[in-house]
Design a protein around this motif. Structure first.
Motif, PDB file in Angstrom:
ATOM      1  N   TYR A   1      10.811  36.666  48.260  1.00 27.08           N
ATOM      2  CA  TYR A   1      11.467  36.975  49.530  1.00 27.08           C
ATOM      3  C   TYR A   1      12.888  36.405  49.569  1.00 27.08           C
ATOM      4  CZ  TYR A   1       6.684  38.121  51.027  1.00 27.08           C
ATOM      5  OH  TYR A   1       5.423  38.647  51.126  1.00 27.08           O
ATOM      6  N   GLN A   2      13.044  35.186  49.099  1.00 30.68           N
ATOM      7  CA  GLN A   2      14.381  34.586  49.094  1.00 30.68           C
ATOM      8  C   GLN A   2      15.283  35.246  48.057  1.00 30.68           C
ATOM      9  OE1 GLN A   2      14.299  30.103  50.055  1.00 30.68           O
ATOM     10  NE2 GLN A   2      12.241  30.582  49.265  1.00 30.68           N
ATOM     11  N   LYS A   3      14.708  35.666  46.937  1.00 27.61           N
ATOM     12  CA  LYS A   3      15.478  36.319  45.880  1.00 27.61           C
ATOM     13  C   LYS A   3      16.126  37.617  46.388  1.00 27.61           C
ATOM     14  CE  LYS A   3      13.403  38.454  42.460  1.00 27.61           C
ATOM     15  NZ  LYS A   3      12.576  38.721  41.280  1.00 27.61           N
ATOM     16  N   VAL A   4      15.434  38.341  47.285  1.00 27.27           N
ATOM     17  CA  VAL A   4      15.999  39.600  47.790  1.00 27.27           C
ATOM     18  C   VAL A   4      16.872  39.394  49.026  1.00 27.27           C
ATOM     19  CG1 VAL A   4      14.165  41.024  46.808  1.00 27.27           C
ATOM     20  CG2 VAL A   4      13.981  40.254  49.188  1.00 27.27           C
ATOM     21  N   GLY A   5      16.991  38.149  49.512  1.00 26.46           N
ATOM     22  CA  GLY A   5      17.926  37.881  50.593  1.00 26.46           C
ATOM     23  C   GLY A   5      17.364  37.336  51.888  1.00 26.46           C
ATOM     24  N   PHE A   6      16.051  37.176  51.989  1.00 31.20           N
ATOM     25  CA  PHE A   6      15.489  36.561  53.187  1.00 31.20           C
ATOM     26  C   PHE A   6      15.817  35.070  53.184  1.00 31.20           C
ATOM     27  CE2 PHE A   6      12.786  40.325  53.014  1.00 31.20           C
ATOM     28  CZ  PHE A   6      12.664  40.657  54.348  1.00 31.20           C
ATOM     29  N   ARG A   7      15.974  34.518  54.385  1.00 34.39           N
ATOM     30  CA  ARG A   7      16.221  33.086  54.531  1.00 34.39           C
ATOM     31  C   ARG A   7      15.145  32.496  55.424  1.00 34.39           C
ATOM     32  NH1 ARG A   7      21.478  31.248  53.993  1.00 34.39           N
ATOM     33  NH2 ARG A   7      20.360  29.278  53.882  1.00 34.39           N
ATOM     34  N   MET A   8      14.685  31.304  55.065  1.00 31.12           N
ATOM     35  CA  MET A   8      13.699  30.632  55.908  1.00 31.12           C
ATOM     36  C   MET A   8      14.309  30.375  57.272  1.00 31.12           C
ATOM     37  SD  MET A   8      11.717  27.906  53.548  1.00 31.12           S
ATOM     38  CE  MET A   8      11.364  28.271  51.857  1.00 31.12           C
ATOM     39  N   ASN A   9      13.520  30.679  58.294  1.00 29.09           N
ATOM     40  CA  ASN A   9      14.018  30.560  59.657  1.00 29.09           C
ATOM     41  C   ASN A   9      13.267  29.492  60.451  1.00 29.09           C
ATOM     42  OD1 ASN A   9      15.670  31.298  61.814  1.00 29.09           O
ATOM     43  ND2 ASN A   9      14.172  32.768  62.578  1.00 29.09           N
ATOM     44  N   TRP A  10      11.937  29.491  60.366  1.00 30.22           N
ATOM     45  CA  TRP A  10      11.162  28.490  61.073  1.00 30.22           C
ATOM     46  C   TRP A  10       9.735  28.469  60.548  1.00 30.22           C
ATOM     47  CZ3 TRP A  10       7.341  30.028  64.856  1.00 30.22           C
ATOM     48  CH2 TRP A  10       7.329  31.385  65.140  1.00 30.22           C
ATOM     49  N   ILE A  11       9.017  27.443  60.909  1.00 32.74           N
ATOM     50  CA  ILE A  11       7.616  27.299  60.507  1.00 32.74           C
ATOM     51  C   ILE A  11       6.754  27.449  61.752  1.00 32.74           C
ATOM     52  CG2 ILE A  11       5.864  25.741  59.573  1.00 32.74           C
ATOM     53  CD1 ILE A  11       8.140  24.444  57.927  1.00 32.74           C
ATOM     54  N   ASP A  12       5.799  28.334  61.680  1.00 28.79           N
ATOM     55  CA  ASP A  12       4.832  28.511  62.753  1.00 28.79           C
ATOM     56  C   ASP A  12       3.644  27.605  62.415  1.00 28.79           C
ATOM     57  OD1 ASP A  12       3.191  29.386  64.784  1.00 28.79           O
ATOM     58  OD2 ASP A  12       3.520  31.521  64.377  1.00 28.79           O
ATOM     59  N   HIS A  13       3.723  26.383  62.947  1.00 29.31           N
ATOM     60  CA  HIS A  13       2.722  25.361  62.628  1.00 29.31           C
ATOM     61  C   HIS A  13       1.326  25.776  63.087  1.00 29.31           C
ATOM     62  CE1 HIS A  13       5.607  22.381  61.242  1.00 29.31           C
ATOM     63  NE2 HIS A  13       6.396  22.822  62.198  1.00 29.31           N
ATOM     64  N   ASP A  14       0.348  25.590  62.216  1.00 30.69           N
ATOM     65  CA  ASP A  14      -1.066  25.870  62.463  1.00 30.69           C
ATOM     66  C   ASP A  14      -1.353  27.336  62.794  1.00 30.69           C
ATOM     67  OD1 ASP A  14      -2.050  23.300  61.918  1.00 30.69           O
ATOM     68  OD2 ASP A  14      -1.552  22.616  63.934  1.00 30.69           O
ATOM     69  N   PHE A  15      -0.473  28.240  62.384  1.00 29.06           N
ATOM     70  CA  PHE A  15      -0.666  29.661  62.657  1.00 29.06           C
ATOM     71  C   PHE A  15      -2.024  30.153  62.152  1.00 29.06           C
ATOM     72  CE2 PHE A  15      -0.604  34.088  61.333  1.00 29.06           C
ATOM     73  CZ  PHE A  15      -0.152  34.721  62.476  1.00 29.06           C
ATOM     74  N   PHE A  16      -2.356  29.838  60.917  1.00 28.70           N
ATOM     75  CA  PHE A  16      -3.586  30.366  60.323  1.00 28.70           C
ATOM     76  C   PHE A  16      -4.826  29.674  60.886  1.00 28.70           C
ATOM     77  CE2 PHE A  16      -0.249  31.432  57.289  1.00 28.70           C
ATOM     78  CZ  PHE A  16      -0.456  32.788  57.163  1.00 28.70           C
ATOM     79  N   VAL A  17      -4.692  28.437  61.260  1.00 30.73           N
ATOM     80  CA  VAL A  17      -5.815  27.707  61.861  1.00 30.73           C
ATOM     81  C   VAL A  17      -6.116  28.252  63.256  1.00 30.73           C
ATOM     82  CG1 VAL A  17      -6.584  25.431  62.644  1.00 30.73           C
ATOM     83  CG2 VAL A  17      -5.283  25.633  60.522  1.00 30.73           C
TER      84      VAL A  17
END
Length: 158
Positions: free
Chosen positions: A112-128
Motif C-alpha cells: 500500500y505504501q509502495k503505490v502511494g498510500f500514507r498511514m493516516n491513523w490507527i483504529d485501536h481495537d477495531f477487530f476486537v
C-alpha cells in the motif's frame, strides 16, 4: 501480465473464497459488499483477484476488500490492481482514496505504501470490537498473535 477487470453485481462462490481470505467473516463482508462496486480480476480467463470499493464521504472512496488468489500472490498482481483502482478513482473525480489493514499485515502495508498510500491513523481495537471472534494472524502463529488494530491509510488524488 494482461489483467482484465469485470464489474460484478452477483457474488459467486469463487468470489467469496477470495473476499473471505481478506476478511474472514461472511456476515461482515455481506454488510459492505452489497453497497460496494466489485471487480473480478482475471488473467487468461482465470480469476486471480477481487476488489471492492465503497464511497464513504463526499469525494472519498475506500477500498474495503482486495484479495489475490493464494497461488497468484507475490507476482505483482495486488500492485497492479491497486494501480488500476487509483487510476479509476481519479478518473471518477474522487479526491481521496482510503484503505485499511491489520496492524500486523506487514506485506499489505508495504504494498500500500509502495503505490502511494500514507498511514493516516490507527483504529485501536477495531477487530476486537467489530468481529465476533479473535482473529489469529495466520503468518504470526508462533505466539498466537491476536489482531487488534486497523491501520488506516489514505492517498490524495487531486
Amino acid at each position: 501480465m494482461n489483467l482484465e477487470y469485470r464489474q460484478v453485481t452477483e457474488i459467486s462462490e469463487d468470489d467469496y473464497k477470495l473476499l473471505l481470505d481478506a476478511d474472514p467473516y461472511k456476515e461482515i463482508v455481506d454488510s459492505y459488499i452489497s453497497r460496494s462496486t466489485v471487480f473480478e480480476v482475471s488473467n487468461v480467463d482465470k480469476l486471480v483477484g477481487i476488489v471492492a470499493m465503497l464511497p464513504t464521504r463526499p469525494e472519498t472512496l475506500e477500498i474495503v476488500n482486495i484479495a489475490v488468489a493464494p497461488e497468484q500472490q507475490n507476482l505483482g498482481i495486488g500492485t497492479l490492481i491497486l494501480q488500476k483502482m487509483i487510476t479509476s478513482a481519479k478518473a471518477a473525480g474522487y479526491s481521496t482514496l482510503e484503505i485499511g489493514t491489520g496492524s500486523n499485515s506487514y506485506q499489505q502495508l508495504h504494498v500500500y505504501q509502495k503505490v502511494g498510500f500514507r498511514m493516516n491513523w490507527i483504529d485501536h481495537d477495531f477487530f476486537v470490537k467489530n468481529y465476533p471472534q479473535k482473529i489469529i494472524d495466520k503468518y504470526l502463529t508462533f505466539d498466537g498473535f491476536v489482531l487488534r488494530d486497523m491501520v488506516r491509510l489514505t492517498m490524495k488524488l487531486k
